[in-house]
Structure formats: C-alpha cells, structure tokens
Design a protein around this motif. Structure first.
Motif, mmCIF file in Angstrom:
data_model
loop_
_atom_site.group_PDB
_atom_site.id
_atom_site.type_symbol
_atom_site.label_atom_id
_atom_site.label_comp_id
_atom_site.label_asym_id
_atom_site.label_seq_id
_atom_site.Cartn_x
_atom_site.Cartn_y
_atom_site.Cartn_z
ATOM 1 N N ARG A 59 -75.023 -79.719 67.299
ATOM 2 C CA ARG A 59 -74.985 -80.900 68.167
ATOM 3 C C ARG A 59 -76.327 -81.639 68.111
ATOM 4 N NH1 ARG A 59 -74.228 -80.628 74.709
ATOM 5 N NH2 ARG A 59 -73.936 -82.845 75.093
ATOM 6 N N ALA A 60 -77.428 -80.866 68.132
ATOM 7 C CA ALA A 60 -78.758 -81.469 68.017
ATOM 8 C C ALA A 60 -78.938 -82.139 66.653
ATOM 9 C CB ALA A 60 -79.831 -80.400 68.232
ATOM 10 N N TRP A 61 -78.346 -81.553 65.611
ATOM 11 C CA TRP A 61 -78.430 -82.149 64.270
ATOM 12 C C TRP A 61 -77.769 -83.525 64.267
ATOM 13 C CZ3 TRP A 61 -75.406 -80.108 59.383
ATOM 14 C CH2 TRP A 61 -75.787 -80.870 58.263
ATOM 15 N N TRP A 62 -76.597 -83.628 64.907
ATOM 16 C CA TRP A 62 -75.914 -84.924 64.954
ATOM 17 C C TRP A 62 -76.798 -85.968 65.653
ATOM 18 C CZ3 TRP A 62 -74.408 -88.753 68.152
ATOM 19 C CH2 TRP A 62 -73.421 -89.631 67.703
ATOM 20 N N ARG A 88 -87.314 -86.220 61.228
ATOM 21 C CA ARG A 88 -87.339 -86.817 62.568
ATOM 22 C C ARG A 88 -88.666 -86.526 63.268
ATOM 23 N NH1 ARG A 88 -86.548 -90.917 65.830
ATOM 24 N NH2 ARG A 88 -86.127 -90.311 67.996
ATOM 25 N N ILE A 89 -89.142 -85.292 63.151
ATOM 26 C CA ILE A 89 -90.431 -84.957 63.763
ATOM 27 C C ILE A 89 -91.544 -85.781 63.129
ATOM 28 C CG2 ILE A 89 -92.150 -83.126 64.014
ATOM 29 C CD1 ILE A 89 -89.879 -81.154 64.392
ATOM 30 N N ALA A 90 -91.495 -85.934 61.796
ATOM 31 C CA ALA A 90 -92.510 -86.734 61.113
ATOM 32 C C ALA A 90 -92.441 -88.194 61.559
ATOM 33 C CB ALA A 90 -92.321 -86.622 59.602
ATOM 34 N N VAL A 120 -94.571 -79.471 51.260
ATOM 35 C CA VAL A 120 -94.243 -79.273 52.678
ATOM 36 C C VAL A 120 -94.217 -77.780 52.991
ATOM 37 C CG1 VAL A 120 -92.553 -79.667 54.500
ATOM 38 C CG2 VAL A 120 -92.867 -81.381 52.696
ATOM 39 N N GLN A 121 -94.963 -77.408 54.006
ATOM 40 C CA GLN A 121 -94.963 -76.019 54.465
ATOM 41 C C GLN A 121 -94.508 -75.994 55.930
ATOM 42 O OE1 GLN A 121 -98.672 -73.966 54.022
ATOM 43 N NE2 GLN A 121 -97.946 -72.099 55.033
ATOM 44 N N ILE A 122 -93.440 -75.242 56.188
ATOM 45 C CA ILE A 122 -92.856 -75.182 57.532
ATOM 46 C C ILE A 122 -93.067 -73.786 58.102
ATOM 47 C CG2 ILE A 122 -90.738 -75.404 58.883
ATOM 48 C CD1 ILE A 122 -89.668 -77.217 56.647
ATOM 49 N N ASN A 123 -93.498 -73.740 59.353
ATOM 50 C CA ASN A 123 -93.741 -72.453 60.001
ATOM 51 C C ASN A 123 -93.276 -72.526 61.459
ATOM 52 O OD1 ASN A 123 -94.734 -69.843 60.519
ATOM 53 N ND2 ASN A 123 -96.670 -70.691 61.284
ATOM 54 N N LYS A 124 -92.287 -71.719 61.809
ATOM 55 C CA LYS A 124 -91.814 -71.622 63.195
ATOM 56 C C LYS A 124 -91.354 -72.970 63.746
ATOM 57 C CE LYS A 124 -94.884 -67.756 64.295
ATOM 58 N NZ LYS A 124 -95.984 -67.267 65.162
ATOM 59 N N LEU A 125 -90.579 -73.686 62.953
ATOM 60 C CA LEU A 125 -90.031 -74.963 63.417
ATOM 61 C C LEU A 125 -88.739 -74.678 64.182
ATOM 62 C CD1 LEU A 125 -90.367 -78.023 63.377
ATOM 63 C CD2 LEU A 125 -89.003 -78.089 61.291
ATOM 64 N N HIS A 145 -87.183 -80.938 70.494
ATOM 65 C CA HIS A 145 -86.913 -81.442 71.845
ATOM 66 C C HIS A 145 -88.185 -81.977 72.493
ATOM 67 C CE1 HIS A 145 -86.219 -81.092 76.236
ATOM 68 N NE2 HIS A 145 -85.003 -81.497 75.921
ATOM 69 N N SER A 146 -89.306 -81.280 72.288
ATOM 70 C CA SER A 146 -90.581 -81.727 72.863
ATOM 71 C C SER A 146 -91.007 -83.067 72.272
ATOM 72 C CB SER A 146 -91.664 -80.675 72.619
ATOM 73 O OG SER A 146 -91.353 -79.469 73.283
ATOM 74 N N PHE A 147 -90.825 -83.221 70.955
ATOM 75 C CA PHE A 147 -91.208 -84.483 70.326
ATOM 76 C C PHE A 147 -90.279 -85.619 70.758
ATOM 77 C CE2 PHE A 147 -94.093 -82.054 67.822
ATOM 78 C CZ PHE A 147 -95.009 -82.951 67.294
ATOM 79 N N GLU A 148 -88.994 -85.329 70.929
ATOM 80 C CA GLU A 148 -88.070 -86.361 71.413
ATOM 81 C C GLU A 148 -88.468 -86.808 72.824
ATOM 82 O OE1 GLU A 148 -85.955 -88.006 69.873
ATOM 83 O OE2 GLU A 148 -85.143 -86.845 68.207
#
Length: 677
Positions: free
Chosen positions: A538-541, A585-587, A642-647, A653-656
C-alpha cells in the motif's frame, strides 16, 4: 457529541455573572451530588434511590472547585469512641484555646475491637510523643493517613442540660432541659454552675420563618438565611422581599435559591411541603414575596436571662416542677438551680489548615487494613446495569476504504479493540484474508478504543459482504466523514489495554478460490530483513503516486498486491522495483529539503541537520548521503553507486512527514508575500 456537551457546560458557566458563579457551583453540586443522609433515609423507607454524579459540576465549574482547594475546607473532624480503653486521654479536660499537635494514623487494633479498621487521631503529649486519642467518625471529614497538623480539641455539641434543685429536707430534684440548640443560648456550655432559671407554660418562638408567594406558602427559610435577615433586624411578619427564584431540587429535600437585586442569596427549604409542591422556578424577573413569621407556641419552657433556653419534655420532670409550684400557666417563676450541659459522645478536632503536613505517599484504607467494605446493594445494581453499560461503552464497527484501498482491492474494518479475538476468529471462519494494523499506525483509532483490519476484497464472499454492510452500514469512502465519526467517540480509558495486534492472511499453499487462514503473511526470500506485508504494498502505491508514475504502473502495483494477497508471494522483480521507488522518493524529498533549508559547507556541499536525520548533497559530484543523527548511514550515493543500509518504511514515513511540513511552511510564506504586495 462529547465536545458539544463540554461546550454547553462552559457556555452555562459564562452565562452566570462572575460574582454569582461560586454560589451557582454550590447549588449545582447540591443537585448533582447525593448526600449520605439522603441515601440512608431512602434506604430506610425503601424509596427508590436516584444515583447522582457531579460530572457536570466538574465540567462547568472547574475553576470554582479549584479555588476551594487552595486551602483545606473541612477543618472540623468529628471524633468518637471516647469511652474506649484505648483512649489514653480519657478524663482529660481540654483547654479549647490551646492548640495541640495531632496526627492521623491507621488503627492496628484487632478485629472485634471498637476501633478496628478506623482512622485514629493521635495527640502529642507533654513529652512530645503521640498517644492515641479518638477515632474519626465514619461520616466526618477525613485526612490521609500519616497527616500531621496543629488543632484545637473542642467539646462535643450540647442539645440538653441537667438542672438540679436543692430542696431543704428533701432529695434534690433533677430535670432535663431539651432543644437548647434551637434557642438563644445554643452556643453556651454549663459546667455545674449556679444560675437562676425562669420556668412556666408560656408562648415560645417557634424559630420557623416561612415565606409566601401570592399569599400562599412557598417554603421555609433555612437557619443561615434567618440569621442573615436577623442581622439587619428584618425578621418581621409581612416584611416584603423582591427575589428571583431558582429551583435547585424538587425531589428529596426540595429547595430553591432566591437572589435579591443587590446580589444576596437566601435558601428556601421544604418547597415540596407546602402550596407550590411540584412546581419549578427559573425566574428572569423579580417577584414580590413576604415573610410569614408564625405566632409563638405555648410550651413548657425554661428561660435564662429573659431569653428562651429550652423546653421541658419528660412528664416526670413536669410533675416534679409542678409540685415545687414553679410550672404555672402563663407565668414565669424563678428557680435557683445548678446547671450542667449534657455533652454528646462526640468531640471536634478543629484543624488549622495552614499547619497541614500531608504524607509523601498517600495510601488507601484497603492497603492498610486489608479489607474492603462490600455494599451488596451496589453490587446488585452493578449486576443489573452491566449489560446496558457494556452496550454504552462498546465501540461501533466501521467499514472504510480510501481511493488507494480501492485500487489495492482493500477495505478497512475498524472494530472495538476488546473484540479483536472474536472478530479475527469470525473472519478466519469466513476465509477472509486480513491483516491488523499496528496500534502506532492508527493512533486516533487506538485512542478511541478501536482496532483496524485490512480486508482483501477478493477473499470476501458476496453474501458475507452484504451481511456486513447491512449490520455495520455502508463502506465510508470519505476520509473526512470517517475521521469525524471516529473523533465523535469517547476516548477509551488508558488502563483498559486492548489485545495485541493480530496478523492473519492466506497461506502460500492456498489458491485464490479456496483460501485457508494462517497466522502470518510472508513474502519470498529477499534482501529485506523484515517480511513484506500488505501495508508495504500500500505504501508502494502511494510512493509511486507521489513520484508521478503513470496509471498503468500504479494499476500493476494493485495487481501485484492482489496476487500477493492470494499467494503470499512477491517476486524479486517487484521487490526490486518497490525498493527503487522508495529510494527515488526519499532522494526527491531530500533534494527539496536541501534546496530549501540547506547550509553551504566549506567543501562545497550543502547540509541539513534535523532532529532525527541529516542530509548532505554535493551539487558538483552529485553525491548524496542520508544518515541518522546518531551517525548510522542509511543511503549513500557516490559516483553513481548506491549503497543502502537499513532503509525501512518508517524512514520513508518520516521523510513524507517532513515534506508535508515543508509544504505548509512554503505555502504560508507564499501567502504572506502575496499579502505584502
């Protein structure tokens, strides 16, 4: 509805002139709170008891109540069991002008003792040590156990006295004088002192002052109101009064409050005992009333210093005085006697409120005495009302679906959080795929005592869905309407903890046609450390929608969600696409935040330091870094790698949330700029 009730209470208070609010609060308390003697009288004559709770008074007059709490109001503590062997001050003559150090303690006397289970008053002796004195009466003011204070110890009330006549050559004659508190010498005490009394069968004032309206008796002035009028010498038959009448109670102990043009208040008792029985008053204009001071009654009376002292009651006393020739009709005869007040078995510990020292820890009687008084009548009443109270406190069931839910094929079900286990069992029996939302994800519903489930529409049989809408109402499709309905519910008390969240969806082995309920919904193995849930999809949509993805793309996400609900599986390609959209989206939000709030650094980068996350961007190298304020790097982009850690979804939600707040700030600045043009 609840908010409107509080607004009504506040509006009622505001409508009352400020100088009258304290009196109005007292009157409202009298109506809303049951007196103990009222309850006892009704229990004795088997009358129906009306339960009263002063909730309205607290809502409307909280400031007035708080103002009375600045200082201890009930300073007179009535104490009894003075004849007990535990009284270490038995026989002591207390100096009523002297102040004594006192302490409230819990009784340690065994069961069967007359002071068992009571709060006791200990008094400091001449050696400074506290010794047991008396027990607090059950219906007196009580102070917490271990409270200390300075107090006067006063003799008990006296309503009778014993008079002794010395007759030469005969046995002394004793007689009792009663009803002393009704007359002029009510506040005096006599200690075997010689006085001259006047005795006779003569007119005696009744002490009752009635008040009339239009020639008919409305009621009787209460004693304090009589004193108020006596102070200005106004208690005379026929004297007029201009008053506004307000009925406070028309039930037991019916009375009204009357206000004069200059703001004085008087209380009129027994309004249900005379000519206006059952009639209520709520005057906006002044009425003309008159005082009715009845003529004196002929009684066998005793006078002292020309004022009534009391009356004779016992026939043996009257006969003895007749034999002495002093009880004659229409004539007062003087008589030398020795007069002794008969004090009752109660004394008063009058506490100085400025000396109160409360204990650091307050304890209940049940904690100290290990007992609890059981009121069988209350238990029976509670049992009778249990069913209706449950209905009143039960939360309604609500069906709700947002546009996103529709695309994902979901319907939300909000239910009483005390029914989670029952609802889960029923949904599983109907083979409906469900997932309960975490309490922290639905704070408003949790506050109101609701639990929220996501239901997969494809798993709900049509007859079952029709039955649900018939019982719970149609699916609410307006976010505002749903929020309004939830907010209208009362908050659930915090001590009532709802059950833990339940997740129950379809088994990975089950087909879409014959689903079988399971405890968890896990996706296929992936780089995610946490199992994927329908909430993640749902969050992806929403993320795709915020990124401006085309409709076919979002429809494909909805299809993936439906497949996931049916199979419990998520392909690696879908997992990768979801993660990529999340990173983008975060970027996107981070770039907006840096562009608006960033501070330029010496190395050419721009930095934003937040309460939880820090964002750094180097415009020339196109390098990104998003890190937790504690130092853990979450997303790092350098030279296109790109390096992703604990995303986690929580980070998105915090960034939104930050994005929404930033939009509000920018919009506010925009409006201010337009106003300044």
């Amino acid at each position: 509805m609840f908010q409107q009730a509080y607004q009504f209470a506040q509006a009622f208070r505001v409508s009352i002139p400020e100088h009258e609010r304290l009196s109005a609060a007292a009157a409202a308390w009298s109506v809303g709170a049951a007196r103990q003697d009222e309850l006892e009288d009704k229990q004795s004559d088997k009358s129906p008891i009306q339960k009263k709770t002063p909730n309205f008074v607290f809502a409307a007059f909280s400031d007035e109540i708080i103002s009375r709490l600045e200082q201890l109001q009930f300073t007179d503590l009535r104490v009894g069991t003075l004849g007990s062997e535990a009284n270490q001050f038995k026989g002591q003559q207390w100096n009523q002008e002297q102040k004594y150090a006192v302490q409230i303690r819990a009784s340690d006397h065994p069961p069967g003792h007359d002071r068992h289970g009571l709060r006791l008053v200990f008094v400091a002796g001449s050696d400074g040590k506290y010794k047991e004195f008396a027990a607090l009466e059950p219906r007196t003011a009580h102070l917490p156990i271990d409270t200390k204070a300075i107090a006067n110890i006063l003799r008990g009330e006296t309503s009778t006295a014993k008079a002794i006549v010395e007759v030469p050559g005969r046995e002394p004659v004793e007689f009792t004088i009663r009803e002393i508190k009704k007359f002029a010498h009510a506040d005096k005490a006599f200690h075997s002192e010689p006085v001259t009394l006047s005795i006779g069968k003569v007119p005696v004032p009744t002490g009752v002052v009635k008040i009339k309206l239009d020639g008919k008796v409305l009621g009787e002035l209460d004693p304090d109101s009589i004193k108020q009028l006596q102070a200005v010498n106004y208690i005379k038959d026929g004297n007029p009064l201009n008053l506004k009448l307000t009925t406070i109670s028309d039930k037991y102990n019916a009375f009204a409050i009357a206000s004069s043009p200059n703001g004085n208040l008087i209380k009129i008792d027994k309004t249900n005992s005379y000519d206006y029985q059952g009639q209520r008053f709520n005057d906006q204009e002044y009425r003309r009333l008159t005082l009715d001071v009845p003529q004196s009654q002929i009684k066998d009376a005793v006078f002292l210093d020309g004022e009534p002292l009391g009356v004779l009651f016992f026939n043996k006393d009257k006969e003895a005085l007749k034999n002495l020739g002093v009880l004659q009709f229409g004539k007062l005869t003087p008589l030398q006697v020795t007069l002794q007040s008969n004090f009752n078995t109660i004394m008063v510990v009058k506490v100085d409120p400025d000396t109160i020292e409360y204990p650091e820890t307050w304890v209940k009687d049940t904690q100290v005495f290990g007992q609890q008084t059981v009121n069988e009548e209350q238990h029976r009443a509670i049992e009778k009302t249990a069913a209706i109270l449950y209905k009143i406190k039960e939360r309604p069931t609500i069906l709700f679906a947002t546009p996103e839910d529709k695309l994902l094929g979901l319907t939300q079900l909000a239910v009483d959080n005390h029914k989670v286990e029952t609802v889960t069992k029923w949904l599983n029996e109907k083979n409906i795929a469900i997932a309960q939302l975490l309490r922290e994800d639905v704070p408003l519903e949790t506050k109101k005592g609701l639990a929220v489930f996501n239901l997969a529409n494809s798993s709900i049989p049509e007859p079952v869905f029709e039955a649900m809408t018939q019982k719970f109402g149609k699916v609410i499709e307006s976010q505002e309407q749903y929020q309004e309905k939830v907010r209208s519910l009362p908050d659930r008390p915090k001590h009532l903890k709802p059950p833990q969240s339940v997740v129950s969806t379809l088994s990975s082995q089950a087909s879409a046609q014959t689903p079988q309920p399971q405890q968890q919904n896990k996706a296929a193995p992936s780089q995610q450390t946490q199992p994927i849930t329908i909430e993640d999809l749902r969050a992806w949509w929403r993320t795709a929608n915020n990124l401006g993805k085309p409709e076919p793309y979002k429809q494909r996400i909805a299809q993936i969600a439906n497949e996931f609900k049916a199979t419990g599986q998520l392909s690696p390609q879908a997992m990768e696409a979801m993660q990529k959209d999340t990173v983008n989206r975060i970027a996107q939000i981070a770039h907006k935040i840096v562009s608006t709030l960033g501070q330029h650094q010496t190395d050419g980068s721009t930095l934003v330091q937040g309460k939880i996350y820090d964002v750094s961007f180097h415009p020339e190298r196109k390098d990104w870094a998003i890190a937790h304020s504690k130092g853990d790097v979450i997303l790092d982009v350098q030279a296109g790698r790109v390096q992703i850690n604990k995303l986690t979804p929580e980070i998105l939600h915090s960034f939104e949330s930050a994005n929404s707040k930033l939009d509000e700030v920018l919009e506010s600045k925009k409006q201010k700029a337009q106003l300044q043009r």
